[in-house]
Scaffold this active site. Structure first.
Site, short mmCIF file in Angstrom:
data_model
loop_
_atom_site.label_atom_id
_atom_site.label_comp_id
_atom_site.label_asym_id
_atom_site.label_seq_id
_atom_site.Cartn_x
_atom_site.Cartn_y
_atom_site.Cartn_z
N THR A 311 -8.21 -16.26 -4.18
CA THR A 311 -8.50 -17.28 -2.96
C THR A 311 -7.60 -18.60 -3.16
O THR A 311 -7.24 -18.93 -4.10
CB THR A 311 -9.76 -17.74 -2.99
OG1 THR A 311 -10.11 -18.48 -4.04
CG2 THR A 311 -10.83 -16.80 -3.17
N ASP A 312 -7.60 -19.32 -2.01
CA ASP A 312 -7.27 -20.84 -1.75
C ASP A 312 -8.24 -21.52 -2.24
O ASP A 312 -9.43 -20.76 -2.96
CB ASP A 312 -6.73 -20.88 -0.29
CG ASP A 312 -5.73 -22.16 -0.46
OD1 ASP A 312 -5.90 -23.35 -1.34
OD2 ASP A 312 -4.86 -22.22 0.42
#
Length: 889
Positions: A311-312
């Site tokens: 994920t970011d």
């Protein structure tokens, strides 16, 4: 294509990369991070450009032969990866496995020390390894040895239309990440420039899926050749920053497959990328990081991706969907403890309760271990990298120069002659601005950054010519806001900014939203607004400062919470208030506006930073050369915020128009990562675009302006005349809630051609100091059948007296399709380097995939029988040759 050797640097221009130098430099850092299948691609003996046989991209730049010891080391490591995974996995407890799938700090996942599994460290870095962040916060770690080479962003690489520039960029990035002990570098980015307002366009590779897919492959390979994993981002459809964490992307399947996925597909299939970062946005109603269709069906299913999906930071996921639909690592969530992450204790509880099979967790851990083992995290012979070397600085300069696009050059204003200029007038907001420490997660702490003004001065110091370089800051005839030179307030992206708070009530009690703006000016656009605009200001001189407010509505100004004035403003009158301020001290400014129109806060200081209109225009009349460095900054191009419009900030248009009226040979040099309107373009004789040029920007720009480098860049984006000409705006498909991608596959230049809209400058456009002719287009056959390959060749001649390079672009058109298809689709390109008078040959291969569209009926690629038109040109609008062939299924 026929094998070609690029001329040595001095034989053509100082900005051209020498092939032998390129190979040797890459070999110094070639690592063992690739699987055996990918390794075979690196064993070719020549650097060639070829169209695809069955690959996604049509160009493959191979490196020179590896030494025997390097091959053996690579093969030895890779041959044990899968067996090591299966040896380690059974030894891990359930709790240890869970600890690997979420962050243990801001930029790393935990170690399992008893099994020699190290912390895996990541760093931002699409164009330079970011300065060190504190282990458990976003604060800088305060290191004094975390400087890195600031490379030109990927728009400049895309503008080079050159896979070797992409390789050079990736090699520097990978070597420096390794030297900083990083395991994954969070780049490159390949989201497409669908919207000129998008704040992160500067980080990416333009608007065309084929161009991005072609250039991401050598970038990834070069990064990973340094024992560092590349992280291609953001998967998928991250094309706006307006409500980036909540906007719902809803393209149809054909648009998704043909436009927004090819670059990711190429990174997986052609470059064996080790990591992919998910996008912030939703995809068809759920966060992209937990989309079954994007991840399980396509990425890990159809493409057989073996790396990790991470994920970011602070994305909107949930434990069950993320765990079951293929997310491997959760890197950032707004909770107090890492154990509270969605893939931490909540995941452990779900597995123990039987709601999530442990096999799903095992798949994630296998992928993480595969990356760690492949990049040598447990290998004592792992490469150590290098950083801030002279070679890396030279590479930054080379990439920047090769990405400069000469848009217009009437009357051969350029190149400038050092022997004919004694007085140079330099103006514009980017003349002395530095851009590395801004833009968001892409900010870089460079040892230095050469501004355009610095580059000009260094040029004349080098040649020894006496020249007067006069630098002026033109004052506008319009009311001007306080310049950001005085700001100490920074947006988290590193950009000098004013914070703006929006309130629902007149008492300013009910805060509704917060944002940031570049200057203390606000337009309510006819809607009643209650806003606070605030920043910290540090005067440069002591003495009387006259605060000035121009606007319509109720206006209050406070300094250090002391009310200076509060009254109803009318645009016919400027409110003036004198105050004594001391140089070097910091003052908290707060402007409160309540009204439906607009307001601007300006001031007069003891000595103005600006030159009057008569001063700069008189100087422009008498100068031998006038250069105006126009464009954007990271107050405009930045993560988390989109631009409000496509206009040049401030009063640049007014000043440029006035300069051109007194000196039509004024060179307009634009710096920025997104399209801008140019209402003065017709009057200008010389316009160039330099993107953001990295730490060597000033030298690179000067190289081009004075002819030490013959410009060869081409636009990777369309430059519209006005924002309303672009598809998302014309179709009213830009908002905070959902984006339907209503234009379908007609992104960028495809839209302009379909709608018969003439842009300011078309996709693929870029001039040279040389001229080129195109001749003798030939096909290997008049027909193409099934899975066969068709070869297209043509002759290109440099008809000028100047050595140079031309980017030959191949566009394809399906003459009679069952679905709407673009009038032109880029399906090949080659940068041909030719001496004056020299003729070279380009060669492209076309295959079934190149002819295909995504068929929603069969859920597969389909090439229909019929006639296809091949067009070779210097831009999408400058087609020089064309010829048709028949395809039979």
């Amino acid at each position: 294509m026929t094998a070609k050797k690029r001329p040595k640097m001095k034989a053509l221009t100082k900005g051209v990369i020498d092939t032998k130098m390129f190979k040797n430099r890459m070999l110094r850092t070639l690592s063992v991070s690739l699987p055996i299948s990918a390794l075979m691609l690196l064993l070719s003996t020549t650097v060639t450009v070829a169209a695809p046989s069955e690959s996604i991209v049509s160009q493959s730049h191979a490196l020179s032969v590896l030494s025997n010891s390097e091959q053996q080391r690579l093969q030895a490591r890779l041959s044990t990866v899968e067996s090591e995974i299966e040896r380690l996995l059974p030894q891990l407890t359930l709790e240890e496995k869970v600890s690997l799938v979420h962050a243990g700090g801001k930029f790393h996942i935990p170690a399992i020390e008893r099994l020699n599994i190290h912390e895996m460290w990541m760093s931002d870095g699409p164009h330079g390894v970011r300065y060190e962040i504190d282990r458990n916060s976003w604060a800088p770690a305060g290191w004094t040895n975390d400087y890195s080479t600031y490379l030109p962003p990927l728009t400049a690489v895309a503008a080079s239309w050159d896979p070797e520039m992409a390789s050079l960029h990736g090699n520097v990035l990978g070597a420096e990440a390794r030297h900083r002990n990083k395991d994954l570098i969070l780049g490159p980015g390949v989201n497409l420039a669908r919207l000129p307002l998008y704040g992160r366009n500067f980080e990416y590779m333009g608007e065309d899926p084929y161009l991005a897919a072609t250039l991401v492959v050598p970038t990834v390979k070069a990064i990973q050749a340094n024992d560092v994993g590349a992280t291609v981002k953001h998967y998928a459809l991250n094309t706006q920053e307006l409500n980036r964490t909540g906007v719902n992307a809803k393209p149809d399947e054909r648009t998704l497959r043909e436009v927004y996925l090819p670059a990711f597909e190429a990174a997986v299939k052609e470059a064996n990328v080790h990591a992919i970062m998910g996008a912030y946005n939703e995809f068809r109603g759920t966060n992209a990081n937990q989309s079954h269709h994007l991840i399980k069906t396509i990425l890990k299913g159809e493409w057989a991706y073996e790396g990790v999906l991470l994920t970011d930071w602070n994305v909107d996921i949930n434990t069950y969907d993320a765990a079951m639909n293929g997310l491997d690592i959760e890197m950032g969530t707004a909770v107090e403890s890492y154990d509270e992450y969605f893939l931490a204790d909540p995941l452990l509880a779900m597995i123990k309760a039987g709601k999530v099979p442990e096999s799903e967790l095992d798949d994630k851990v296998r992928r993480i271990l595969r990356v760690q083992l492949s990049i040598g995290m447990m290998d004592k012979q792992r490469l150590s990298g290098e950083r801030n070397t002279q070679a890396h600085r030279e590479d930054a300069r080379t990439i920047a120069a090769n990405g400069v696009v000469l848009l217009k050059n009437n009357n051969q204003v350029l190149p400038l002659d050092t022997n004919k200029v004694e007085n140079i007038l330099v103006l514009g907001p980017n003349a002395d601005k530095r851009h590395g420490f801004g833009g968001g997660s892409s900010e870089v702490k460079a040892l230095y950054e050469v501004s355009p003004l610095d580059g000009l001065k260094a040029k004349f110091e080098q040649v020894g010519n006496k020249v007067n370089i006069q630098h002026m800051r033109p004052a506008s005839s319009k009311f001007m806001p306080i310049p950001n030179d005085y700001l100490t307030t920074r947006h988290w992206t590193g950009t000098p900014s004013w914070q703006i708070n929006y309130y629902a009530d007149n008492q300013l009690k009910q805060l509704t939203s917060e944002s940031w703006i570049a200057d203390p000016q606000f337009d309510a656009k006819g809607q009643q607004q209650n806003v606070e605009i605030q920043a910290n200001i540090k005067p440069m001189e002591s003495g009387k400062h006259t605060l000035k407010v121009l606007g319509d509505g109720k206006v209050s100004l406070l300094i250090n919470d002391k009310l200076l004035f509060s009254q109803n403003a009318q645009h016919t009158n400027v409110i003036n208030e004198d105050i004594e301020l001391k140089a070097g001290e910091t003052y908290a400014f707060k402007l409160v506006y309540q009204g439906k129109k607009n307001v601007t806060l300006g001031w007069e200081t003891p000595n103005s930073l600006y030159n009057s209109e008569s001063e700069y225009l008189n100087a422009a009349k008498s100068a031998d050369a006038v250069i105006y460095y126009a464009g954007l900054s990271h107050a405009d191009d930045r993560e988390s915020i989109d631009r409000p419009d496509m206009k040049l900030p401030g009063q640049q248009d007014e000043i440029i128009s006035k300069l051109l009226s007194v000196n039509p040979n004024t060179v307009i040099f634009i710096i920025g990562g997104s399209a801008v309107e140019m209402p003065w373009a017709e009057k200008a004789n010389a316009i160039a675009w330099g993107w953001y040029g990295g730490m060597e920007a000033g030298h690179a720009y000067t190289d081009v302006l004075f002819g030490d480098v013959n410009p060869s860049g081409k636009l990777p984006i369309t430059l519209p005349k006005k924002l309303q000409d672009t598809a998302p705006i014309a179709l009213n498909d830009y908002n905070e809630k959902e984006s339907l991608y209503s234009e379908g596959v007609f992104i960028g230049y495809r839209w302009f051609e379909q709608q018969k809209i003439v842009p300011e400058f078309p996709f693929g456009h870029g001039l040279s100091y040389s001229e080129f002719s195109y001749d003798d287009i030939k096909f290997s056959s008049s027909k193409l059948s099934g899975d066969d390959t068709l070869t297209v060749t043509a002759s290109i001649t440099n008809t000028s007296k100047t050595d140079g390079a031309e980017v030959v672009q191949l566009y394809l058109y399906d003459m009679k399709a069952s679905v709407p298809r673009p009038l032109k689709e880029l399906k090949g390109f080659d940068k041909v380097w030719l001496k004056a008078g020299q003729t070279g040959k380009v060669s492209f291969n076309l295959n079934k995939r190149d002819l295909s569209f995504w068929d929603v009926k069969t859920n597969d690629w389909l090439a229909e029988s019929g006639e296809f038109k091949v067009m070779l040109g210097s831009s999408v609008e400058d087609i020089r040759l064309h010829k048709s062939f028949q395809y039979q299924q």
